[in-house]
Enzyme design. Sequence first.
Site, PDB file in Angstrom:
ATOM      1  CG  LEU A  91      77.953  26.433  36.784  1.00 52.88           C
ATOM      2  CD1 LEU A  91      79.421  26.276  36.420  1.00 52.88           C
ATOM      3  CD2 LEU A  91      77.063  25.599  35.873  1.00 52.88           C
ATOM      4  N   PRO A  92      75.735  25.125  40.537  1.00 51.46           N
ATOM      5  CG  PRO A  92      74.193  23.369  40.462  1.00 51.46           C
ATOM      6  CD  PRO A  92      75.131  24.164  39.599  1.00 51.46           C
ATOM      7  CG  ASN A  96      77.873  21.282  39.443  1.00 45.36           C
ATOM      8  OD1 ASN A  96      77.240  21.635  40.438  1.00 45.36           O
ATOM      9  ND2 ASN A  96      77.793  20.055  38.946  1.00 45.36           N
ATOM     10  CB  THR A 122      78.052  29.968  46.624  1.00 37.22           C
ATOM     11  OG1 THR A 122      77.172  31.075  46.446  1.00 37.22           O
ATOM     12  CG2 THR A 122      78.754  30.078  47.968  1.00 37.22           C
ATOM     13  CE  LYS A 197      76.060  33.287  48.589  1.00 33.45           C
ATOM     14  NZ  LYS A 197      74.758  33.888  48.737  1.00 33.45           N
ATOM     15  CE  LYS A 272      76.651  25.296  47.073  1.00 32.64           C
ATOM     16  NZ  LYS A 272      76.876  26.583  46.470  1.00 32.64           N
TER      17      LYS A 272
HETATM   18  P1  NAD Z   1      70.061  25.732  40.409  1.00 34.25           P
HETATM   19  O1  NAD Z   1      70.366  24.335  40.788  1.00 34.25           O
HETATM   20  O2  NAD Z   1      68.651  26.218  40.382  1.00 34.25           O
HETATM   21  O3  NAD Z   1      70.699  26.062  38.959  1.00 34.25           O
HETATM   22  C1  NAD Z   1      71.951  25.629  38.544  1.00 34.25           C
HETATM   23  C2  NAD Z   1      71.909  25.378  37.043  1.00 34.25           C
HETATM   24  O4  NAD Z   1      73.211  24.932  36.649  1.00 34.25           O
HETATM   25  C3  NAD Z   1      70.918  24.295  36.634  1.00 34.25           C
HETATM   26  O5  NAD Z   1      70.102  24.746  35.558  1.00 34.25           O
HETATM   27  C4  NAD Z   1      71.805  23.125  36.204  1.00 34.25           C
HETATM   28  O6  NAD Z   1      71.234  22.321  35.168  1.00 34.25           O
HETATM   29  C5  NAD Z   1      73.047  23.879  35.724  1.00 34.25           C
HETATM   30  N1  NAD Z   1      74.248  23.038  35.726  1.00 34.25           N
HETATM   31  C6  NAD Z   1      74.704  22.185  36.681  1.00 34.25           C
HETATM   32  N2  NAD Z   1      75.843  21.597  36.293  1.00 34.25           N
HETATM   33  C7  NAD Z   1      76.121  22.086  35.056  1.00 34.25           C
HETATM   34  C8  NAD Z   1      77.156  21.842  34.127  1.00 34.25           C
HETATM   35  N3  NAD Z   1      78.160  20.988  34.390  1.00 34.25           N
HETATM   36  N4  NAD Z   1      77.125  22.513  32.953  1.00 34.25           N
HETATM   37  C9  NAD Z   1      76.126  23.388  32.680  1.00 34.25           C
HETATM   38  N5  NAD Z   1      75.114  23.652  33.520  1.00 34.25           N
HETATM   39  C10 NAD Z   1      75.109  23.003  34.695  1.00 34.25           C
HETATM   40  O7  NAD Z   1      70.949  26.628  41.390  1.00 34.25           O
HETATM   41  P2  NAD Z   1      70.709  28.173  41.759  1.00 34.25           P
HETATM   42  O8  NAD Z   1      69.731  28.277  42.874  1.00 34.25           O
HETATM   43  O9  NAD Z   1      70.504  28.951  40.503  1.00 34.25           O
HETATM   44  O10 NAD Z   1      72.146  28.525  42.391  1.00 34.25           O
HETATM   45  C11 NAD Z   1      73.312  28.668  41.590  1.00 34.25           C
HETATM   46  C12 NAD Z   1      74.448  29.146  42.494  1.00 34.25           C
HETATM   47  O11 NAD Z   1      74.107  30.392  43.095  1.00 34.25           O
HETATM   48  C13 NAD Z   1      74.766  28.172  43.648  1.00 34.25           C
HETATM   49  O12 NAD Z   1      76.143  28.116  43.858  1.00 34.25           O
HETATM   50  C14 NAD Z   1      74.057  28.812  44.841  1.00 34.25           C
HETATM   51  O13 NAD Z   1      74.692  28.452  46.066  1.00 34.25           O
HETATM   52  C15 NAD Z   1      74.182  30.299  44.502  1.00 34.25           C
HETATM   53  N6  NAD Z   1      73.127  31.169  45.040  1.00 34.25           N
HETATM   54  C16 NAD Z   1      71.813  30.807  44.977  1.00 34.25           C
HETATM   55  C17 NAD Z   1      70.835  31.652  45.508  1.00 34.25           C
HETATM   56  C18 NAD Z   1      69.371  31.290  45.455  1.00 34.25           C
HETATM   57  O14 NAD Z   1      68.567  31.977  46.128  1.00 34.25           O
HETATM   58  N7  NAD Z   1      68.954  30.270  44.716  1.00 34.25           N
HETATM   59  C19 NAD Z   1      71.204  32.887  46.076  1.00 34.25           C
HETATM   60  C20 NAD Z   1      72.548  33.229  46.087  1.00 34.25           C
HETATM   61  C21 NAD Z   1      73.505  32.377  45.571  1.00 34.25           C
END
Ligand code: NAD
EC number: 1.1.1.31
Length: 324
Positions: A91-92, A96, A122, A197, A272
């Site tokens: 999740l973001p 969340n 994260t 992280k 964030k």
């Molecule tokens: P994203 O925003 O693309 O995806 C998050 C998903 O969670 C979305 O589909 C959203 O609809 C869903 N969501 C949000 N609130 C929700 C809820 N209450 N119930 C159910 N689903 C919910 O984010 P991402 O890029 O996939 O990143 C996710 C996590 O991983 C974050 O914490 C980010 O910091 C971490 N991260 C991301 C990357 C990257 O390259 N994108 C790399 C490492 C770590």
Amino acid sequence: MGKRTSLLPQPVPVQGKLQSPQSMASKTPVGFIGLGNMGNPMAKNLIKHGYPLVIYDVFPDACKEFQDQGEQVVSSPADVAEKADRIITMLPTSINAIEVYSGANGILKNVKKGSLLIDSSTIDPAVAKELAKEIEKMGAVFMDAPVSGGVGAARSGNLTFMVGGVEEEFAAAQELLGCMGSNVLYCGAIGTGQAAKICNNMLLAISMIGTAEAMNLGIRLGLDPKLLAKILNMSSGRCWSSDTYNPVPGVMDGVPSANNYQGGFGTTLMAKDLGLAQDSATNTKTPILLGSLAHQIYRMMCAKGYSKKDFSSVFQFLREEETL
Ligand code: NAD
């Protein structure tokens, strides 16, 4: 958190690898919540390893392709917990995660004793610790397992997982995380995965801004960007931002800079993570001069319309900043 007897199936050695009794029989469903940029390819790698999924995302379109492939889509985190005793969340933000675990229709409403709940988002290490306490009261196990590697590594199953939690449960988590990552590292007590992280991402933010500044300066001095990237990557300025995720359009294929900074790791998520680093630094009285500056830069980018673009768009942001 003290030592506890695992309620989960205990791993047994098979040809030098640890497998749980479940992985030797037909695989039981794994819950997956949050199928965004990272969760989508991570969930697909679990499917490739033979795990049926029970999935939920607050944004129904995120579940559609999984539903089309025959995976079970349910309508709340509580429903996921009813149907699966191993759940991964991606999740973001901390808010969340709190909603998904402890909200009105959260996982904790239906969690079974002995369930293994792994959060790969994260989030604030302090929130991870609070969630772990609540979950432990229900007789289940929580581990924080944030990832590094980006969308490319999520697709190829080469993420690095940094895992915090009770050490006795690590092998059970490893069985699932190993399907999505090539490095699964135990960091210590709950919250230490998040700590590792946050440190990594603060360094990444600083090195991405540094790479973008160096590339922009070189271009304005008349250098060809591809040649400059090649030189940096053979020299002491080389880093992941320069050789794997270069922020300058046209230098590399298959990265967000080659696609108008779409997909990848959103600027808002980087802001964030830098906020989490800032809070952690304040709590531990640690000087993070460049980390704080990077936080301000990414916050300013969000305010100027970059929040949904990949964080490497800091190059575009700098290009548009003409100085006297
Ligand atoms: P994203 O925003 O693309 O995806 C998050 C998903 O969670 C979305 O589909 C959203 O609809 C869903 N969501 C949000 N609130 C929700 C809820 N209450 N119930 C159910 N689903 C919910 O984010 P991402 O890029 O996939 O990143 C996710 C996590 O991983 C974050 O914490 C980010 O910091 C971490 N991260 C991301 C990357 C990257 O390259 N994108 C790399 C490492 C770590």
